[in-house]
Enzyme design. Structure first.
Site, short mmCIF file in Angstrom:
data_model
loop_
_atom_site.label_atom_id
_atom_site.label_comp_id
_atom_site.label_asym_id
_atom_site.label_seq_id
_atom_site.Cartn_x
_atom_site.Cartn_y
_atom_site.Cartn_z
CG HIS A 97 10.63 -5.54 2.17
ND1 HIS A 97 9.32 -5.48 1.61
CD2 HIS A 97 10.84 -5.28 1.43
CE1 HIS A 97 8.77 -6.02 1.82
NE2 HIS A 97 10.22 -6.47 0.22
CB SER B 264 2.51 7.10 0.15
OG SER B 264 2.73 6.45 -0.28
CG HIS C 194 -2.19 -0.74 1.14
ND1 HIS C 194 -3.39 -1.16 2.07
CD2 HIS C 194 -2.55 -2.07 0.15
CE1 HIS C 194 -3.78 -2.02 1.59
NE2 HIS C 194 -3.29 -2.87 0.74
#
Ligand code: HEM
Length: 619
Positions: free
Chosen positions: A311, A212, A150
């Site tokens: 990540h 974001s 997302h």
């Protein structure tokens, strides 16, 4: 497109020869990492395709002037000014790019779109028959990847009823209302004749790795999220000792991106909003002269970079548990010198091979940065979602409840946190629950008939198949060839010798191997040892995971440094891990994370938790 250097070309050639005899994953890892580098160089040469007719579409400093010089050292929520001479690159509303050339991405005819019937594929190949867990990771890994996705991508569809695709239902289908309609993806206005035959679609989120999903994809949203908070912080709602994400009038969370919400996203967004606020406290203490805007701006880039690091060196090696990948991904962040020497010697080299991609200089391989349709396709990982979550008490390990995900989704996501279950308990429960394995017949029942807050009821398994076709993503065999991989020649080869599955797929696809959808192929192929998803998907990641860092001025470029991050900020990025973030905000998790160097792998079952025998935590 980046033409590799002479040594690069040699490397590609050598490994093409080697791979005829030995696959990359079977090589010793110190050789395997060079094999992966050879893949990446070849992919950078052939698999980056712009979908704009000219470079002017990325804007110029004249057409898009930077009015506030603060954006030289901090991110703009719309994604503007990451590349200073092409300021629109990666912005909200820019087009998805392609990893294959556009002649391979033609808009399908209605017949091609619906053949074979995607609902039949969903019913026969994707429907969960029993929960198959992925035991190498925990449920936080599922929540994390959707949280990251997302940040990067989301398409825009037509409003329901405006331009729907009607999917034919078989007579015995029990779908409510007897009609299955899915609104088409909205194409962008054509800029060339090619756009008519191969439509382009826009990304409604910024494509940059700029968090974001947490901060919003436009400046106005960011301001709303900060309203009423001091010292650069994000607004939270406090209730006793607990801090919650605030809610809008529809009881959906006020955060950067709140679609497809469930408890997993509630946990991730809450955790990293708290982390943002902790970074603000640290910065305020070290730099009492910083204004609230400076605190916010600096905390945001620190938080973003920390997520990019987590990540790269934690999530990905957990789900691709292979020694070569582990080495390669640590090298992406730290270089071949490694973390210890990097910290000891400081950042002295601009070579990404010696000290990692951060700070090594921006390079977009001559193709404007965007994320791609093919990237979206390989991230269709809906089987990760289980149908139920088992909750436990962190202190005692006692099982407190098992709740269907349907009761923890959208407006109801916060309901799990009640008098019996704290945020700490929920995190602990995610740490010991398994996600679903990314394979056939494992799409959750919950997502095969899900009603989203906009009132649409969709079968996400049907939609997963339909969207790839609609958006011109090549089917499996062609996709593999375009990614320099061998395509199978028989159904049996596709399934790695599983005859029953091969016959079933052949039946659905009327014996035409070339028609097998990308998702179906990826779920069928045998996985390299330790892999949570397919080697085919991995090829896209090799290319795009490095590109997300290497293209970004705030990670690879001139804004990676103490002048933007502060000395303490850079140290925060390099020293913190998912485990330290979790235990900073929820110290009660320390016993469950004891001895764990990767928070996405299953945690210690403390106390009575080991006695629970439900499928959610027991393989
Ligand atoms: C409870 C959890 C989830 C819900 C409710 C959910 C729901 C949805 C919905 C409604 C869509 C839009 C379908 C359409 O095109 O009409 C979607 C798209 C998508 N989802 Fe999920 N999803 C969930 C979890 C995940 C997870 C864990 C992943 C893994 C990364 C994922 C990856 C995607 C991708 C790649 C798309 C396509 C995005 C695009 O079109 O740009 N989802 N999901």
């Amino acid at each position: 497109m980046a033409e590799p250097s002479f040594p690069g070309r040699v490397l590609i050639k050598v490994f093409k020869g080697v791979n005829k005899v030995v696959k990359w994953d079977k090589l010793p890892s110190f050789i395997g990492v060079f094999n992966l580098l050879a893949f990446r160089l070849e992919l950078e040469k052939d698999n980056l395709h712009d979908v704009y007719p000219n470079v002017g579409s990325q804007g110029t400093p004249e057409s898009c002037p930077m009015k506030d010089p603060r954006y030289l050292v901090t991110r703009n929520s719309d994604g503007l000014f990451n590349k200073l001479d092409e300021p629109l690159m990666g912005c909200t509303g820019m087009r998805f790019g392609r990893n294959v050339s556009r002649e391979h991405t033609k808009k399908p005819t209605e017949e091609e779109l619906l053949t074979p019937n995607p609902r039949v594929v969903s019913d026969q190949l994707l429907k969960r028959t029993e929960f198959k867990p992925a035991t190498i990771v925990n449920l936080l890994a599922a929540a994390w990847i959707q949280f990251q996705l997302h940040d990067w991508v989301m398409h825009e569809n037509y409003d329901p009823g405006t331009d729907d695709i009607e999917i034919p239902l078989l007579p015995d289908d029990t779908w409510p209302s007897g009609h299955m309609k899915v609104p088409r993806t909205k194409p962008t206005a054509p800029l060339s004749t090619l756009d008519e035959s191969c439509p382009a679609y826009k990304n409604i989120n910024t494509a940059w790795w700029d968090a974001s999903q947490l901060y919003g994809s436009d400046e106005a949203t960011t301001m709303t999220l900060r309203m009423g908070a001091v010292l650069g912080k994000l607004k939270m709602r406090e209730d006793g000792h607990t801090e919650y994400l605030p809610r809008d009038a529809n009881n959906l969370p006020l955060t950067g991106f709140n679609q497809n919400w469930w408890l997993g996203l509630e946990l991730m967004h809450t955790l990293f909003a708290l982390e943002h606020n902790a970074i603000c406290d640290m910065l305020h203490e070290k730099h009492p002269d910083f204004s609230s805007d400076q605190l916010f701006d600096t905390a945001r880039i620190i938080n973003c970079a920390l997520m990019a690091k987590i990540h790269t060196v934690e999530w990905t090696p957990a789900i691709l548990d292979h020694p070569t990948i582990n080495t390669a991904l640590h090298a992406n962040w730290w270089g071949f010198l490694g973390e210890k020497l990097d910290k000891l010697l400081g950042h002295f080299s601009k070579s990404e091979y010696i000290q990692g991609i951060p700070g090594s200089g921006v390079d977009q391989d001559n193709v404007p940065y965007s994320l791609t349709e093919e990237f979206v396709s390989v991230y269709r990982l809906h089987p990760l979602i289980p149908d139920n979550i088992a909750f436990f008490d962190t202190a005692t390990g006692s099982h407190t409840k098992t709740t269907p995900i349907a009761e923890l989704a959208f407006q109801k996501a916060q309901y799990a946190i009640d008098e019996k279950t704290t945020f700490g308990d929920a995190f602990y429960s995610f740490g010991i629950n398994y996600p679903g394995a990314i394979t056939h017949n494992n799409h959750p029942s919950f997502l095969r008939q899900v009603t989203t807050p906009d009132g649409q009821t969709r079968d996400i398994a049907t939609v997963d198949i339909l969207r790839d076709r609609e958006r011109g993503v090549p089917r499996y065999c062609e996709f593999r060839r375009l990614f320099h991989m061998k395509a199978p020649t028989t159904f049996l080869e596709l399934t790695g010798g599983n005859k029953e599955l091969a016959d079933k797929i052949s039946g659905i696809y009327a014996g035409d191997l070339e028609k097998v959808d990308l998702l179906v192929g990826m779920f069928s192929e045998p996985l390299p040892k330790g892999f949570g998803f397919s080697d085919t998907a991995f090829r896209v990641f090799i290319l795009m995971a490095s590109r997300r860092i290497k293209s970004d001025r705030f990670l690879a470029g001139t804004a990676w440094g103490e002048h933007a991050y502060t000395k303490e900020g850079l140290k925060w990025v390099q020293d913190q891990t998912m485990g330290s973030v979790l235990t900073r905000h929820f110290p009660e998790l320390k016993p469950a994370l004891k001895g764990k160097d990767n928070a996405f792998r299953p945690w210690v079952k403390v106390g009575k938790a080991a006695e629970y025998k439900g499928v959610e935590t027991t393989a």
